[in-house]
Write an enzyme that holds these catalytic residues in place. Structure first.
Site, mmCIF file in Angstrom:
data_model
loop_
_atom_site.group_PDB
_atom_site.id
_atom_site.type_symbol
_atom_site.label_atom_id
_atom_site.label_comp_id
_atom_site.label_asym_id
_atom_site.label_seq_id
_atom_site.Cartn_x
_atom_site.Cartn_y
_atom_site.Cartn_z
ATOM 1 N N LYS A 209 0.816 -1.217 0.000
ATOM 2 C CA LYS A 209 0.000 0.000 0.000
ATOM 3 C C LYS A 209 0.845 1.260 0.000
ATOM 4 O O LYS A 209 0.443 2.283 -0.548
ATOM 5 C CB LYS A 209 -0.932 0.021 1.217
ATOM 6 N N LYS B 86 -5.095 -9.588 -6.645
ATOM 7 C CA LYS B 86 -6.381 -9.865 -6.004
ATOM 8 C C LYS B 86 -7.427 -8.829 -6.426
ATOM 9 O O LYS B 86 -7.070 -7.693 -6.755
ATOM 10 C CB LYS B 86 -6.235 -9.925 -4.486
ATOM 11 N N LYS C 107 -11.014 -3.071 -4.252
ATOM 12 C CA LYS C 107 -11.812 -1.862 -4.465
ATOM 13 C C LYS C 107 -11.013 -0.771 -5.145
ATOM 14 O O LYS C 107 -11.560 0.102 -5.781
ATOM 15 C CB LYS C 107 -12.245 -1.230 -3.131
HETATM 16 P P1 AMP Z 1 -11.054 -5.000 2.766
HETATM 17 O O1 AMP Z 1 -11.945 -4.670 1.626
HETATM 18 O O2 AMP Z 1 -9.607 -4.945 2.408
HETATM 19 O O3 AMP Z 1 -11.402 -4.266 4.029
HETATM 20 O O4 AMP Z 1 -11.314 -6.552 3.073
HETATM 21 C C1 AMP Z 1 -12.433 -6.996 3.799
HETATM 22 C C2 AMP Z 1 -12.496 -8.490 3.837
HETATM 23 O O5 AMP Z 1 -12.644 -9.037 2.522
HETATM 24 C C3 AMP Z 1 -11.244 -9.161 4.422
HETATM 25 O O6 AMP Z 1 -11.637 -10.298 5.164
HETATM 26 C C4 AMP Z 1 -10.473 -9.576 3.201
HETATM 27 O O7 AMP Z 1 -9.616 -10.668 3.441
HETATM 28 C C5 AMP Z 1 -11.603 -9.961 2.253
HETATM 29 N N1 AMP Z 1 -11.170 -9.786 0.861
HETATM 30 C C6 AMP Z 1 -10.782 -8.623 0.270
HETATM 31 N N2 AMP Z 1 -10.447 -8.827 -1.019
HETATM 32 C C7 AMP Z 1 -10.637 -10.156 -1.253
HETATM 33 C C8 AMP Z 1 -10.479 -10.992 -2.405
HETATM 34 N N3 AMP Z 1 -10.072 -10.492 -3.573
HETATM 35 N N4 AMP Z 1 -10.776 -12.310 -2.285
HETATM 36 C C9 AMP Z 1 -11.204 -12.817 -1.102
HETATM 37 N N5 AMP Z 1 -11.375 -12.090 0.021
HETATM 38 C C10 AMP Z 1 -11.108 -10.770 -0.047
#
Ligand code: AMP
Ligand code: TRP
Length: 338
Positions: free
Chosen positions: A117, A201, A204
């Site tokens: 990041k 991955k 957003k």
């Molecule tokens: P975040 O959007 O980074 O706050 O992630 C929120 C949750 O979604 C966390 O548990 C992440 O591990 C999961 N997550 C985010 N991106 C992915 C992805 N591409 N595949 C699977 N899980 C994800």
């Protein structure tokens, strides 16, 4: 595991730093829904984590409602699980400071998410981005949570939370005060990749608008994104081993499997030998079928911020009732006067 004897509890969180997407849904929220019936659950919208990178205040407010509404739309029941925003429970920040003094610089230096990041110019990253995983450990341990459902990308942060819990227990001679929280990662959907690049991955913040399927996308947008998804010229293999070295194909098959509650092998039994001209429309249909009831409910809830605010407030009160006494005890253990 340690000899921790406390109740089984779940804590997880999602950042309100953008729209909820298919990776969040399959990697996290879908598990939240299943787990609420087995454990005492705390589901947080981690707004304090979101501001480790710049957030426009008005957008932050809207996105906090959006994440809370997504939890509800996917089926988290606020009468069972506590849904709340992190900043409303001051105990998270209080414990995070104490944990900043427990965690070692060398541990934080190893965190790959910071490196990703912060990018090349890490001198310009916020200090908050650096200590981000320490706040995450506080989120979890302020509830003495024993289990944490997350996607695979959070594995390293969970290991750090265990290290912090263990070091606190050891340094203050408070054996088993904190549990060593277990990640709940396994299962299809733990790592959904970008539709434009099978090595990245789904996220957003991806600059390519076709990389990510958002819960708020309508059917046409979903179909278009899947049609444009990167693939390869070969037909699908008839066995899972044939997906090796084909990351984009593996990702699309994996999404199909996760959404249909089957395995890659089962999907390939049906679609092996077919090209993407056949598989992509079938996948688009499945994604629309599974996401459209959730996105309709999401839109309905987002139109009612009064209800969302009330739900978050009630969740925060329930969360604080558990977290505040834990912090009080931690302060005593550390040697702070009452
Ligand atoms: P975040 O959007 O980074 O706050 O992630 C929120 C949750 O979604 C966390 O548990 C992440 O591990 C999961 N997550 C985010 N991106 C992915 C992805 N591409 N595949 C699977 N899980 C994800
Ligand atoms: N770091 C997590 C992510 O980016 C979000 C998060 C913050 C979290 N606090 C948490 C996840 C506590 C699980 C438990 O996905």
């Amino acid at each position: 595991m340690s000899g921790y004897q406390g109740p089984l509890r779940i804590l997880s969180g999602i950042q309100p730093s953008g729209g909820m997407h298919l990776g969040n849904y399959l990697g996290a929220i879908r598990k939240f829904v299943e787990l609420q019936h087995q454990y005492e659950c705390y589901y947080c919208v981690v707004d304090m984590h979101a501001i480790t990178v710049w957030q426009d205040p008005a957008k932050l407010r809207a996105q906090t409602f959006h994440i809370a509404a997504s939890y509800l739309a996917a089926g988290v029941d606020p009468n069972i699980a506590a849904i709340f925003h992190q900043s409303a429970v001051g105990a998270h920040a209080e414990l995070a400071w104490i944990f900043n003094c427990v965690a070692r610089l060398g541990w934080i230096d190893r965190m790959t998410q910071f490196k990703d990041k912060a990018g090349k110019d890490k001198e310009r990253a916020s200090v908050g981005l650096y200590t981000y995983p320490v706040l995450q450990a506080a989120d979890i341990l302020v509830y003495k949570a024993t289990h944490v459902p997350v996607g695979e990308d959070q594995k390293q942060h969970l290991e750090l939370s265990r290290d912090i819990a263990g070091k606190f227990n050891h340094d203050f001679d408070a054996e088993d005060f904190f549990p060593l929280p277990e990640p709940l990662i396994k299962g299809p959907g733990a790592r959904i990749m970008s539709l434009r690049d099978g090595a990245k991955k789904m996220s957003k913040s991806d600059p390519s608008e076709n990389a990510c399927i958002f819960l708020s996308d309508d059917s046409d947008v979903i179909a278009r994104k899947i049609k444009k998804a990167k693939s390869d010229p070969e037909p699908l293999p008839s066995e899972a081993a044939g997906l090796e070295g084909r990351p984009e194909a593996a990702n699309l098959v994996g999404i199909y499997a996760a959404l249909s509650g089957s395995s890659d092998a089962e999907v390939l039994k049906e679609y092996g030998g077919q090209g993407f001209g056949v598989f992509k429309p079938a996948l688009a249909e499945l994604v629309v079928e599974k996401l459209s009831p959730i996105s309709a409910e999401l839109r309905r809830l987002e139109a009612d911020p009064g209800f969302l605010q009330k739900t978050l407030g009630e969740g925060a009160a329930r969360a604080a009732a558990v977290a505040d006494p834990v912090v009080k005890e931690v302060k005593e253990i550390v040697g702070f006067l009452p």
